[in-house]
Design a protein around this motif. Structure first.
Motif, PDB file in Angstrom:
ATOM      1  N   ILE A  56     -33.266  38.986  20.985  1.00  0.00           N
ATOM      2  CA  ILE A  56     -32.274  39.836  21.661  1.00  0.00           C
ATOM      3  C   ILE A  56     -33.265  40.286  23.113  1.00  0.00           C
ATOM      4  N   ILE A  57     -34.360  40.608  22.644  1.00  0.00           N
ATOM      5  CA  ILE A  57     -35.366  41.186  23.798  1.00  0.00           C
ATOM      6  C   ILE A  57     -35.521  40.029  24.803  1.00  0.00           C
ATOM      7  N   ARG A  58     -35.901  38.679  24.193  1.00  0.00           N
ATOM      8  CA  ARG A  58     -35.977  37.643  25.273  1.00  0.00           C
ATOM      9  C   ARG A  58     -34.672  37.262  26.053  1.00  0.00           C
ATOM     10  N   ALA A  59     -33.550  37.470  25.392  1.00  0.00           N
ATOM     11  CA  ALA A  59     -32.292  37.067  25.718  1.00  0.00           C
ATOM     12  C   ALA A  59     -31.962  38.017  26.977  1.00  0.00           C
ATOM     13  N   VAL A  60     -32.087  39.561  26.600  1.00  0.00           N
ATOM     14  CA  VAL A  60     -31.961  40.488  27.908  1.00  0.00           C
ATOM     15  C   VAL A  60     -32.820  40.151  28.896  1.00  0.00           C
ATOM     16  N   HIS A  61     -34.049  40.027  28.549  1.00  0.00           N
ATOM     17  CA  HIS A  61     -35.090  39.725  29.835  1.00  0.00           C
ATOM     18  C   HIS A  61     -34.582  38.458  30.614  1.00  0.00           C
ATOM     19  N   ASP A  62     -34.106  37.556  29.853  1.00  0.00           N
ATOM     20  CA  ASP A  62     -33.782  36.084  30.776  1.00  0.00           C
ATOM     21  C   ASP A  62     -32.542  36.865  31.550  1.00  0.00           C
ATOM     22  N   ALA A  63     -31.570  37.122  30.957  1.00  0.00           N
ATOM     23  CA  ALA A  63     -30.345  37.577  31.634  1.00  0.00           C
ATOM     24  C   ALA A  63     -30.682  38.497  32.739  1.00  0.00           C
ATOM     25  N   GLN A  64     -31.405  39.576  32.559  1.00  0.00           N
ATOM     26  CA  GLN A  64     -31.411  40.456  33.813  1.00  0.00           C
ATOM     27  C   GLN A  64     -32.395  39.548  34.980  1.00  0.00           C
ATOM     28  N   SER A  65     -33.280  38.804  34.466  1.00  0.00           N
ATOM     29  CA  SER A  65     -33.918  38.340  35.619  1.00  0.00           C
ATOM     30  C   SER A  65     -33.051  37.219  36.436  1.00  0.00           C
ATOM     31  N   LYS A  66     -32.150  36.683  35.922  1.00  0.00           N
ATOM     32  CA  LYS A  66     -31.031  35.902  36.334  1.00  0.00           C
ATOM     33  C   LYS A  66     -29.827  36.429  36.894  1.00  0.00           C
ATOM     34  N   LYS A  67     -29.958  37.785  36.829  1.00  0.00           N
ATOM     35  CA  LYS A  67     -28.808  38.707  37.212  1.00  0.00           C
ATOM     36  C   LYS A  67     -27.401  38.222  36.274  1.00  0.00           C
ATOM     37  N   GLN A  68     -27.564  37.829  35.197  1.00  0.00           N
ATOM     38  CA  GLN A  68     -26.605  37.564  34.181  1.00  0.00           C
ATOM     39  C   GLN A  68     -26.029  38.783  33.455  1.00  0.00           C
ATOM     40  N   ASP A  69     -24.678  38.600  33.012  1.00  0.00           N
ATOM     41  CA  ASP A  69     -24.124  39.365  32.009  1.00  0.00           C
ATOM     42  C   ASP A  69     -24.477  39.388  30.666  1.00  0.00           C
ATOM     43  N   ILE A  70     -25.043  39.891  30.016  1.00  0.00           N
ATOM     44  CA  ILE A  70     -25.661  39.733  28.615  1.00  0.00           C
ATOM     45  C   ILE A  70     -24.502  39.495  27.616  1.00  0.00           C
ATOM     46  N   ALA A  71     -23.184  40.142  28.111  1.00  0.00           N
ATOM     47  CA  ALA A  71     -22.131  40.123  27.117  1.00  0.00           C
ATOM     48  C   ALA A  71     -21.424  38.682  27.160  1.00  0.00           C
ATOM     49  N   LYS A  72     -22.066  37.537  28.107  1.00  0.00           N
ATOM     50  CA  LYS A  72     -21.843  36.272  28.164  1.00  0.00           C
ATOM     51  C   LYS A  72     -22.693  35.292  27.516  1.00  0.00           C
ATOM     52  N   LEU A  73     -23.875  36.091  26.897  1.00  0.00           N
ATOM     53  CA  LEU A  73     -24.765  35.018  26.161  1.00  0.00           C
ATOM     54  C   LEU A  73     -24.330  34.814  24.669  1.00  0.00           C
ATOM     55  N   GLN A  74     -24.198  33.639  24.368  1.00  0.00           N
ATOM     56  CA  GLN A  74     -24.062  33.294  22.835  1.00  0.00           C
ATOM     57  C   GLN A  74     -25.116  33.466  22.068  1.00  0.00           C
ATOM     58  N   ILE A  75     -24.993  33.622  20.861  1.00  0.00           N
ATOM     59  CA  ILE A  75     -25.986  33.667  19.900  1.00  0.00           C
ATOM     60  C   ILE A  75     -26.842  32.392  19.769  1.00  0.00           C
ATOM     61  N   GLN A  76     -25.798  31.275  19.767  1.00  0.00           N
ATOM     62  CA  GLN A  76     -26.452  29.975  19.431  1.00  0.00           C
ATOM     63  C   GLN A  76     -27.483  29.798  20.561  1.00  0.00           C
ATOM     64  N   ASP A  77     -27.590  30.176  21.611  1.00  0.00           N
ATOM     65  CA  ASP A  77     -28.327  29.948  22.615  1.00  0.00           C
ATOM     66  C   ASP A  77     -29.697  30.581  22.429  1.00  0.00           C
ATOM     67  N   TRP A  78     -29.732  31.790  21.621  1.00  0.00           N
ATOM     68  CA  TRP A  78     -30.902  32.636  21.572  1.00  0.00           C
ATOM     69  C   TRP A  78     -31.674  32.624  20.093  1.00  0.00           C
ATOM     70  N   MET A  79     -30.789  32.256  18.998  1.00  0.00           N
ATOM     71  CA  MET A  79     -30.955  32.205  17.763  1.00  0.00           C
ATOM     72  C   MET A  79     -32.403  31.141  17.367  1.00  0.00           C
ATOM     73  N   THR A  80     -32.966  31.569  16.390  1.00  0.00           N
ATOM     74  CA  THR A  80     -33.852  30.774  15.772  1.00  0.00           C
ATOM     75  C   THR A  80     -33.238  29.852  14.522  1.00  0.00           C
ATOM     76  N   SER A  81     -33.342  28.519  15.006  1.00  0.00           N
ATOM     77  CA  SER A  81     -32.266  27.707  14.078  1.00  0.00           C
ATOM     78  C   SER A  81     -33.103  27.126  13.061  1.00  0.00           C
ATOM     79  N   LYS A  82     -34.432  27.302  13.184  1.00  0.00           N
ATOM     80  CA  LYS A  82     -35.518  26.730  12.182  1.00  0.00           C
ATOM     81  C   LYS A  82     -35.744  27.812  11.070  1.00  0.00           C
TER      82      LYS A  82
END
Length: 152
Positions: A56-82
């Motif tokens: 989540i920290i990585r997702a928030v940092h990435d969203a802020q640096s790209k000026k994106q809304d965190i509410a639009k980030l899906q779990i599948q893009d940030w979860m550890t799948s392995k």
């Protein structure tokens, strides 16, 4: 001692979400449950990943640096799948070794191929510490009893 000793005393149920859910929903679930990780499961309880506070920290940092809304980030893009899993019968020391080997802080615990809990390194270390305290107390009592200081 195995992970059963942790799971037996943990009254909080496994929290989980779906890969298509949004990060902010998972954050709310984790905060409400007092957890640092959530299992990511498809319908039918099939484990697909794990989402941790670090993800989540990585997702928030990435969203802020790209000026994106965190509410639009899906779990599948940030979860550890392995996902690294272990059984309820895994020894505490073995679970620590798994976490160290894979450089992770959470393990998904399974029983009959079904995710039943997530244990953290903190959970395992606390249980080991508790067990050590009990052992020290027993050894102290045995030593005192052998000297005749307390009744055996």
């Amino acid at each position: 001692m195995s992970l059963k000793s942790i799971i037996a005393t943990d009254k909080k149920p496994l929290i989980h979400c779906m890969p298509s859910d949004f990060i902010d929903e998972a954050m709310s679930m984790m905060i409400d449950a007092g957890r640092n990780a959530v299992a990511v499961m498809e319908r039918g309880n099939q484990l697909r990943g794990i989402l941790t506070d670090h993800d989540i920290i990585r997702a928030v940092h990435d969203a802020q640096s790209k000026k994106q809304d965190i509410a639009k980030l899906q779990i599948q893009d940030w979860m550890t799948s392995k996902v690294i899993t272990c059984s309820v019968d895994t020894k505490l020391t073995e679970s620590l070794s798994l976490m160290g080997k894979h450089k992770i802080r959470h393990l998904v615990v399974t029983e009959a191929d079904r995710a039943i809990a997530i244990v953290s390194i903190r959970d395992v270390l606390s249980q080991i510490h508790h067990n050590d305290e009990l052992e020290v107390n027993v050894l102290r009592d045995m030593a005192l009893a052998s000297r005749g200081i307390i009744a055996a």
